[in-house]
Design a protein around this motif. Structure first.
Motif, PDB file in Angstrom:
ATOM      1  N   ILE A 179     -38.105   1.574  44.810  1.00 16.66           N
ATOM      2  CA  ILE A 179     -39.617   2.127  44.966  1.00 16.66           C
ATOM      3  C   ILE A 179     -39.636   3.776  45.419  1.00 16.66           C
ATOM      4  O   ILE A 179     -38.641   4.157  45.679  1.00 16.66           O
ATOM      5  CB  ILE A 179     -40.431   1.600  46.360  1.00 16.66           C
ATOM      6  CG1 ILE A 179     -40.490   0.191  46.062  1.00 16.66           C
ATOM      7  CG2 ILE A 179     -41.831   2.258  46.769  1.00 16.66           C
ATOM      8  CD1 ILE A 179     -41.204  -0.556  47.540  1.00 16.66           C
ATOM      9  N   THR A 208     -38.228   7.036  54.473  1.00 14.97           N
ATOM     10  CA  THR A 208     -39.371   6.958  53.568  1.00 14.97           C
ATOM     11  C   THR A 208     -40.311   8.126  53.953  1.00 14.97           C
ATOM     12  O   THR A 208     -40.365   8.524  55.012  1.00 14.97           O
ATOM     13  CB  THR A 208     -40.023   5.880  53.630  1.00 14.97           C
ATOM     14  OG1 THR A 208     -41.065   5.709  52.423  1.00 14.97           O
ATOM     15  CG2 THR A 208     -40.594   5.141  54.733  1.00 14.97           C
ATOM     16  N   LEU A 233     -43.475   7.698  52.506  1.00 12.54           N
ATOM     17  CA  LEU A 233     -44.724   6.615  52.540  1.00 12.54           C
ATOM     18  C   LEU A 233     -45.152   6.471  53.807  1.00 12.54           C
ATOM     19  O   LEU A 233     -44.649   6.043  54.641  1.00 12.54           O
ATOM     20  CB  LEU A 233     -44.490   5.501  51.616  1.00 12.54           C
ATOM     21  CG  LEU A 233     -43.806   5.574  50.407  1.00 12.54           C
ATOM     22  CD1 LEU A 233     -43.389   4.047  49.811  1.00 12.54           C
ATOM     23  CD2 LEU A 233     -44.481   6.268  49.455  1.00 12.54           C
ATOM     24  N   ASP A 235     -48.927   2.315  52.465  1.00 11.31           N
ATOM     25  CA  ASP A 235     -48.469   2.545  51.163  1.00 11.31           C
ATOM     26  C   ASP A 235     -47.047   1.686  51.026  1.00 11.31           C
ATOM     27  O   ASP A 235     -46.715   1.073  49.947  1.00 11.31           O
ATOM     28  CB  ASP A 235     -48.216   3.995  50.816  1.00 11.31           C
ATOM     29  CG  ASP A 235     -49.352   4.827  50.358  1.00 11.31           C
ATOM     30  OD1 ASP A 235     -50.500   4.154  50.023  1.00 11.31           O
ATOM     31  OD2 ASP A 235     -49.231   5.926  50.177  1.00 11.31           O
ATOM     32  N   ARG A 249     -47.909  -2.022  50.627  1.00  6.60           N
ATOM     33  CA  ARG A 249     -48.483  -2.185  49.435  1.00  6.60           C
ATOM     34  C   ARG A 249     -47.412  -2.402  48.434  1.00  6.60           C
ATOM     35  O   ARG A 249     -47.299  -3.226  47.504  1.00  6.60           O
ATOM     36  CB  ARG A 249     -49.318  -1.314  48.838  1.00  6.60           C
ATOM     37  CG  ARG A 249     -50.883  -1.775  48.115  1.00  6.60           C
ATOM     38  CD  ARG A 249     -51.607  -0.569  47.829  1.00  6.60           C
ATOM     39  NE  ARG A 249     -51.796   0.537  48.493  1.00  6.60           N
ATOM     40  CZ  ARG A 249     -52.436   1.018  49.328  1.00  6.60           C
ATOM     41  NH1 ARG A 249     -53.385   0.085  49.819  1.00  6.60           N
ATOM     42  NH2 ARG A 249     -52.422   2.007  50.160  1.00  6.60           N
ATOM     43  N   GLY A 250     -46.386  -1.444  48.443  1.00  4.42           N
ATOM     44  CA  GLY A 250     -44.941  -1.574  47.657  1.00  4.42           C
ATOM     45  C   GLY A 250     -44.506  -2.932  47.944  1.00  4.42           C
ATOM     46  O   GLY A 250     -43.881  -3.590  47.062  1.00  4.42           O
ATOM     47  N   ASN A 261     -46.447  -5.749  46.280  1.00  2.00           N
ATOM     48  CA  ASN A 261     -46.367  -5.739  44.756  1.00  2.00           C
ATOM     49  C   ASN A 261     -44.974  -6.386  44.360  1.00  2.00           C
ATOM     50  O   ASN A 261     -44.990  -7.131  43.394  1.00  2.00           O
ATOM     51  CB  ASN A 261     -46.437  -4.294  44.347  1.00  2.00           C
ATOM     52  CG  ASN A 261     -47.461  -3.817  44.292  1.00  2.00           C
ATOM     53  OD1 ASN A 261     -48.544  -4.192  44.419  1.00  2.00           O
ATOM     54  ND2 ASN A 261     -47.562  -2.352  44.323  1.00  2.00           N
TER      55      ASN A 261
END
Ligand code: ROI
Length: 167
Positions: free
Chosen positions: A36, A70, A72, A76, A79-80, A83
């Protein structure tokens, strides 16, 4: 000049699977998380075999914990992770406590306490779950879990409950 990207937050992610070749699910999720944009892997625990928490009429789980750096935001990052769950064809058998191909939980995000409709951090079940605490302890023995206490004390009050380290 080389552009540098903030990756100042340390976060911990719990991985679990009990369907469709769990060891492979966990290893491929690790690679997908590390890929990611905005995430760097800092540590990954051993894989552990664990008895199902919840309904017992489902296969044993394979669990692990990953530490990342990270930039993020928590949502976020969530969400990663979602996914990746979807991309690995997450199948849920039964309801909330049923078997699943892949479960990725944002366990800890820096020192923050987060209460959103879709996200509670630290993860609400963290202190009762040997399959989270022991792998976490393996990679972060000095960790203080925000709002919960230091990991060594939490481990002392959490029976192994059949947890076994693999390899
Ligand atoms: N039980 C174990 N051992 N490992 C898990 O990752 C896990 N995940 C779940 C429930 C159904 C609570 N049980 C689990 O979501």
């Amino acid at each position: 000049m080389k552009t540098s990207i903030n990756q100042n937050i340390t976060a911990y992610i719990g991985l679990g699977s009990n369907l469709a070749a769990p060891v492979i699910q966990i290893k491929s999720a690790r690679n997908a998380i590390a890929a990611i944009a905005g995430i760097k892997e800092l540590a990954f625990s051993s894989l552990y075999q664990s008895l199902p928490m919840g309904p017992q009429d489902q296969p044993d789980y394979v669990n692990a914990v990953m530490c990342v750096a990270t930039g993020l935001s928590p949502t976020d990052l969530l969400r990663g992770l979602q996914n990746i769950e979807q991309a690995q064809g997450r199948i849920r058998r039964g309801d909330r406590w049923g078997a699943r191909t892949l479960d990725l939980d944002l366990l800890i995000y820096s020192t923050q306490l987060i209460e959103l409709p879709e996200l509670t951090v630290p993860h609400s079940g963290i202190t009762e779950r040997s399959f989270v605490l022991y792998p976490l302890y393996e990679i972060a023995p000095q960790l203080i879990i925000p709002g919960k206490g230091n990991i060594a004390d939490l481990i002392a009050n959490c029976p192994l409950a059949g947890l076994k380290r693999l390899d």
